[in-house]
Design an enzyme around this catalytic site. Structure first.
Site, PDB file in Angstrom:
ATOM      1  CG  HIS A 113      -1.936  -1.378   1.200  1.00  0.00           C
ATOM      2  ND1 HIS A 113      -2.391  -1.237   2.128  1.00  0.00           N
ATOM      3  CD2 HIS A 113      -2.378  -1.739  -0.165  1.00  0.00           C
ATOM      4  CE1 HIS A 113      -3.504  -2.165   1.757  1.00  0.00           C
ATOM      5  NE2 HIS A 113      -3.682  -2.268   0.695  1.00  0.00           N
TER       6      HIS A 113
HETATM    7  C1  LIG Z   1       0.854  -7.754  -4.706  1.00  0.00           C
HETATM    8  C2  LIG Z   1      -0.649  -6.083  -4.409  1.00  0.00           C
HETATM    9  C3  LIG Z   1      -2.083  -6.976  -3.868  1.00  0.00           C
HETATM   10  C4  LIG Z   1      -2.135  -6.250  -3.564  1.00  0.00           C
HETATM   11  N1  LIG Z   1      -3.936  -6.437  -3.130  1.00  0.00           N
HETATM   12  C5  LIG Z   1      -4.064  -5.143  -2.551  1.00  0.00           C
HETATM   13  C6  LIG Z   1      -6.062  -5.588  -1.998  1.00  0.00           C
HETATM   14  O1  LIG Z   1      -6.619  -6.964  -1.923  1.00  0.00           O
HETATM   15  N2  LIG Z   1      -7.393  -4.602  -2.270  1.00  0.00           N
HETATM   16  C7  LIG Z   1      -7.008  -3.393  -2.537  1.00  0.00           C
HETATM   17  O2  LIG Z   1      -7.133  -2.095  -1.966  1.00  0.00           O
HETATM   18  N3  LIG Z   1      -5.523  -2.878  -2.776  1.00  0.00           N
HETATM   19  C8  LIG Z   1      -4.416  -4.043  -2.935  1.00  0.00           C
HETATM   20  N4  LIG Z   1      -3.563  -3.071  -3.122  1.00  0.00           N
HETATM   21  C9  LIG Z   1      -2.594  -2.165  -3.624  1.00  0.00           C
HETATM   22  C10 LIG Z   1      -3.793  -1.552  -4.451  1.00  0.00           C
HETATM   23  O3  LIG Z   1      -3.626  -2.508  -6.024  1.00  0.00           O
HETATM   24  C11 LIG Z   1      -2.922  -0.003  -5.234  1.00  0.00           C
HETATM   25  O4  LIG Z   1      -2.876   0.661  -4.031  1.00  0.00           O
HETATM   26  C12 LIG Z   1      -3.308   0.984  -6.689  1.00  0.00           C
HETATM   27  O5  LIG Z   1      -3.430  -0.418  -7.295  1.00  0.00           O
HETATM   28  C13 LIG Z   1      -2.526   1.583  -6.821  1.00  0.00           C
HETATM   29  O6  LIG Z   1      -3.330   2.227  -7.643  1.00  0.00           O
HETATM   30  P1  LIG Z   1      -2.537   3.275  -8.631  1.00  0.00           P
HETATM   31  O7  LIG Z   1      -3.382   4.190 -10.480  1.00  0.00           O
HETATM   32  O8  LIG Z   1      -1.950   4.092  -7.694  1.00  0.00           O
HETATM   33  O9  LIG Z   1      -1.490   2.348  -9.241  1.00  0.00           O
HETATM   34  P2  LIG Z   1      -1.548   1.791  -9.958  1.00  0.00           P
HETATM   35  O10 LIG Z   1      -1.931   0.099  -9.699  1.00  0.00           O
HETATM   36  O11 LIG Z   1      -0.213   0.073  -9.537  1.00  0.00           O
HETATM   37  O12 LIG Z   1      -1.223   2.062 -11.708  1.00  0.00           O
HETATM   38  C14 LIG Z   1      -0.232   2.062 -12.107  1.00  0.00           C
HETATM   39  C15 LIG Z   1      -0.189   2.071 -13.685  1.00  0.00           C
HETATM   40  O13 LIG Z   1       0.526   3.047 -14.492  1.00  0.00           O
HETATM   41  C16 LIG Z   1       1.171   2.118 -15.315  1.00  0.00           C
HETATM   42  N5  LIG Z   1       2.510   2.861 -15.853  1.00  0.00           N
HETATM   43  C17 LIG Z   1       4.097   2.588 -14.842  1.00  0.00           C
HETATM   44  N6  LIG Z   1       4.657   3.222 -15.595  1.00  0.00           N
HETATM   45  C18 LIG Z   1       4.477   3.775 -16.992  1.00  0.00           C
HETATM   46  C19 LIG Z   1       4.896   4.405 -17.625  1.00  0.00           C
HETATM   47  N7  LIG Z   1       6.102   4.903 -17.739  1.00  0.00           N
HETATM   48  N8  LIG Z   1       4.528   4.497 -18.765  1.00  0.00           N
HETATM   49  C20 LIG Z   1       2.541   4.569 -18.611  1.00  0.00           C
HETATM   50  N9  LIG Z   1       1.899   3.951 -18.099  1.00  0.00           N
HETATM   51  C21 LIG Z   1       3.018   3.451 -16.911  1.00  0.00           C
HETATM   52  C22 LIG Z   1       1.351   0.462 -15.412  1.00  0.00           C
HETATM   53  O14 LIG Z   1       1.853  -0.319 -16.137  1.00  0.00           O
HETATM   54  C23 LIG Z   1       0.227   0.793 -13.913  1.00  0.00           C
HETATM   55  O15 LIG Z   1      -1.084   0.457 -14.803  1.00  0.00           O
HETATM   56  C24 LIG Z   1      -2.086  -4.276  -3.875  1.00  0.00           C
HETATM   57  C25 LIG Z   1      -1.189  -3.905  -4.204  1.00  0.00           C
HETATM   58  C26 LIG Z   1      -0.657  -5.152  -4.717  1.00  0.00           C
HETATM   59  C27 LIG Z   1       1.502  -4.954  -5.527  1.00  0.00           C
END
Ligand SMILES: Cc1cc2nc3c(=O)[nH]c(=O)nc-3n(C[C@H](O)[C@H](O)[C@H](O)COP(=O)(O)OP(=O)(O)OC[C@H]3O[C@@H](n4cnc5c(N)ncnc54)[C@H](O)[C@@H]3O)c2cc1C
Length: 179
Positions: A113
């Site tokens: 997280h």
């Molecule tokens: C193993 C794991 C288990 C988890 N389990 C849970 C759970 O059970 N419940 C829950 O609520 N949360 C869970 N989480 C946390 C949750 O997944 C994250 O907090 C959430 O996905 C964050 O969203 P975000 O959009 O900030 O980032 P992300 O979902 O990480 O999205 C970032 C995106 O940016 C893209 N990206 C990265 N670099 C680039 C670039 N240079 N150019 C273009 N695109 C790029 C990536 O491919 C990705 O699609 C878990 C996380 C992990 C890693």
């Protein structure tokens, strides 16, 4: 189930143990330790350096000590003892506050997280984006992801991220339509 965690750098998968089991863990939701993330070099493909500095304040260490002792007391209750055949980790030889704390330092994780590396806030000296997720001091650039959370949520982060994205999508559409 119980399992061994993957070894960093080797991409080994999580390894479940053969016998049935369970884990008891604690999650301090308001840590006071502060880490940082920084660019390593000028190549955008180089992964950044992430330093969590976990368990670096007396408050956090004290919480973890108390939590570890609590887990031991809890697992020694008759109800839990009726379920437990043996403790796998850290195991019965790990005794005393210092040993339990050392075990926490070795085996604790972030629970996936990470947030707040582009924290939302009014003061550009303390935050990256304003309350509408616009980057301070720049035009036409927003950050819309979990990195803008002012602090980590006590529950999971996925749903709050989706909520934030829905909200930001409305603002971005409104701005594009001159509303
Ligand atoms: C193993 C794991 C288990 C988890 N389990 C849970 C759970 O059970 N419940 C829950 O609520 N949360 C869970 N989480 C946390 C949750 O997944 C994250 O907090 C959430 O996905 C964050 O969203 P975000 O959009 O900030 O980032 P992300 O979902 O990480 O999205 C970032 C995106 O940016 C893209 N990206 C990265 N670099 C680039 C670039 N240079 N150019 C273009 N695109 C790029 C990536 O491919 C990705 O699609 C878990 C996380 C992990 C890693």
């Amino acid at each position: 189930m119980t399992y061994s965690k993957p070894t960093p750098g080797k991409r080994q998968l999580l390894k479940p143990d053969a016998e049935p089991g369970f884990s008891i863990s604690v999650q301090p939701c308001r840590p006071t330790s502060r880490g940082f993330i920084e660019i390593k070099d000028a190549d955008p493909r180089t992964p950044p350096r992430i330093v969590t500095n976990a368990l670096s304040t007396d408050y956090d260490v004290d919480q973890m000590r108390k939590a570890a002792l609590f887990i031991r007391r809890f697992s020694q209750t008759p109800t839990m003892q009726a379920l437990i055949v043996r403790e796998i980790a850290p195991g019965p030889s790990c005794q005393g506050e210092d040993a339990l704390l050392q075990d926490a330092r070795e085996r604790a994780g972030t629970l996936f997280h990470p947030v707040s590396t582009c924290r939302m806030g009014a003061d550009p000296a303390q935050s990256v984006v304003n309350a509408r997720l616009q980057v301070h001091g720049l035009q036409g650039l927003r950050v819309v992801d979990a990195s803008v959370f002012p602090m980590v949520t006590s529950g999971n982060t996925n749903a709050p991220t989706l909520m934030l994205a829905e909200r930001a999508a409305d603002w971005i559409l409104a701005a594009a339509q001159g509303r």
